[in-house]
Design a protein around this motif. Structure first.
Motif, mmCIF file in Angstrom:
data_model
loop_
_atom_site.group_PDB
_atom_site.id
_atom_site.type_symbol
_atom_site.label_atom_id
_atom_site.label_comp_id
_atom_site.label_asym_id
_atom_site.label_seq_id
_atom_site.Cartn_x
_atom_site.Cartn_y
_atom_site.Cartn_z
ATOM 1 N N THR A 103 0.825 -1.213 0.000
ATOM 2 C CA THR A 103 0.000 0.000 0.000
ATOM 3 C C THR A 103 0.854 1.256 0.000
ATOM 4 O OG1 THR A 103 -1.803 -1.133 1.141
ATOM 5 C CG2 THR A 103 -1.762 1.274 1.279
ATOM 6 N N THR A 104 1.855 1.308 0.891
ATOM 7 C CA THR A 104 2.666 2.524 0.963
ATOM 8 C C THR A 104 3.507 2.717 -0.303
ATOM 9 O OG1 THR A 104 4.421 1.364 2.182
ATOM 10 C CG2 THR A 104 2.739 2.539 3.482
ATOM 11 N N SER A 105 3.984 1.629 -0.900
ATOM 12 C CA SER A 105 4.796 1.751 -2.113
ATOM 13 C C SER A 105 3.975 2.337 -3.255
ATOM 14 C CB SER A 105 5.361 0.384 -2.515
ATOM 15 O OG SER A 105 6.232 -0.111 -1.520
ATOM 16 N N TRP A 106 2.749 1.846 -3.421
ATOM 17 C CA TRP A 106 1.884 2.394 -4.463
ATOM 18 C C TRP A 106 1.576 3.855 -4.205
ATOM 19 C CZ3 TRP A 106 0.205 2.874 -9.012
ATOM 20 C CH2 TRP A 106 -1.021 3.493 -9.295
ATOM 21 N N ARG A 107 1.338 4.204 -2.947
ATOM 22 C CA ARG A 107 1.035 5.595 -2.624
ATOM 23 C C ARG A 107 2.227 6.509 -2.873
ATOM 24 N NH1 ARG A 107 -2.028 5.370 3.210
ATOM 25 N NH2 ARG A 107 -3.880 4.184 2.587
ATOM 26 N N VAL A 108 3.437 6.036 -2.554
ATOM 27 C CA VAL A 108 4.631 6.838 -2.821
ATOM 28 C C VAL A 108 4.705 7.188 -4.301
ATOM 29 C CG1 VAL A 108 7.155 6.758 -2.975
ATOM 30 C CG2 VAL A 108 6.031 6.034 -0.868
ATOM 31 N N ARG A 132 13.513 10.006 -8.327
ATOM 32 C CA ARG A 132 14.258 9.564 -7.147
ATOM 33 C C ARG A 132 13.583 8.380 -6.471
ATOM 34 N NH1 ARG A 132 15.864 14.386 -3.211
ATOM 35 N NH2 ARG A 132 16.892 12.610 -2.232
ATOM 36 N N GLN A 133 12.265 8.304 -6.569
ATOM 37 C CA GLN A 133 11.554 7.193 -5.926
ATOM 38 C C GLN A 133 11.866 5.847 -6.572
ATOM 39 O OE1 GLN A 133 10.391 8.105 -3.215
ATOM 40 N NE2 GLN A 133 10.219 10.301 -3.594
ATOM 41 N N LEU A 134 12.392 5.869 -7.790
ATOM 42 C CA LEU A 134 12.728 4.631 -8.486
ATOM 43 C C LEU A 134 14.140 4.149 -8.165
ATOM 44 C CD1 LEU A 134 11.164 5.377 -11.983
ATOM 45 C CD2 LEU A 134 10.098 4.350 -9.969
ATOM 46 N N ALA A 135 14.899 4.917 -7.382
ATOM 47 C CA ALA A 135 16.243 4.508 -6.969
ATOM 48 C C ALA A 135 16.127 3.543 -5.787
ATOM 49 C CB ALA A 135 17.086 5.734 -6.607
ATOM 50 N N SER A 142 14.887 7.071 -2.328
ATOM 51 C CA SER A 142 13.585 6.466 -2.558
ATOM 52 C C SER A 142 12.855 6.198 -1.241
ATOM 53 C CB SER A 142 13.755 5.147 -3.317
ATOM 54 O OG SER A 142 12.542 4.437 -3.382
ATOM 55 N N LEU A 143 11.644 6.749 -1.112
ATOM 56 C CA LEU A 143 10.846 6.457 0.084
ATOM 57 C C LEU A 143 10.400 5.004 0.111
ATOM 58 C CD1 LEU A 143 8.608 9.649 0.391
ATOM 59 C CD2 LEU A 143 10.528 8.981 1.855
ATOM 60 N N ILE A 144 10.265 4.389 -1.046
ATOM 61 C CA ILE A 144 9.918 2.968 -1.080
ATOM 62 C C ILE A 144 11.021 2.161 -0.407
ATOM 63 C CG2 ILE A 144 9.500 0.976 -2.574
ATOM 64 C CD1 ILE A 144 8.313 2.943 -4.619
#
Length: 200
Positions: A103-108, A132-135, A142-144
């Protein structure tokens, strides 16, 4: 620790909302503050300066103390190294949004894409960079990846904090679903579900 909203609806007047990035902390915090008639404090707005420059440790601690000096507030954000000894001891209730990684990854991705495309200015000082989120190899970009790298440690910390909070006479709530968030909002007034952050 209580799973789900409290049966009596009591949260007190000093509320801390924590959880992983993109778990809905700021959304829930702002809604609770509005319904309870309390100031809302978003910790990211205190911490970040222009172009993602971080506020130095002692200065950030001083900002935290000043922002939380009133009799009532709703505070959203982690920064556990500082808040654990500054804001948590003041709180009546701590709310942990225990939201899953999927859930959090999709939201990021969704939030970052929207902010990047619109050029939204965050807290008046920063702009999002979606790429940057894809790093995914770098938790500093990346927040993910950050959520993945911190998940086990933060869960352990929150579970220990729950025991300490209860021993100190505080309320510690763990919310894991959209329905539980909606029931909490409904318990403090308003329609609840219509305004609730989406969740698993």
């Amino acid at each position: 620790m209580t799973d789900g909203p409290p049966a009596d609806g009591w949260l007190g007047s000093r509320i801390v909302v924590v959880g992983p990035s993109c778990s809905g902390k700021s959304t829930l915090g702002a809604l609770l503050a509005d319904r309870l008639g309390l100031p809302f404090i978003e910790l990211d707005a205190l911490f970040w300066r222009e172009n993602w420059t971080r506020t130095a440790g002692e200065e950030f601690c001083a900002l935290l103390r000043g922002a939380h000096s009133g009799d009532g507030w709703v505070s959203a954000g982690n920064y556990l190294r500082q808040t654990g000894h500054i804001t948590w001891p003041l709180a009546d209730t701590i709310i942990w949004l225990d939201v899953g990684l999927a859930t959090t990854s999709w939201r990021v991705l969704r939030r970052s894409w929207r902010r990047w495309r619109s050029g939204e200015l965050l807290w008046g000082v920063c702009r999002e960079n979606f790429w940057r989120q894809l790093a995914l190899w770098d938790p500093n970009q990346s927040l993910i990846r950050y959520n993945i790298s911190r998940r086990a440690r933060n869960r352990e910390l929150f579970e220990r904090a729950a025991r300490e909070a209860e021993a100190a006479g505080k309320r510690f709530l763990r919310l894991r679903s959209r329905d539980e968030i909606a029931r909490l909002l409904a318990s403090v007034g308003g329609q609840g579900r219509a305004d609730a952050p989406t969740g698993p």
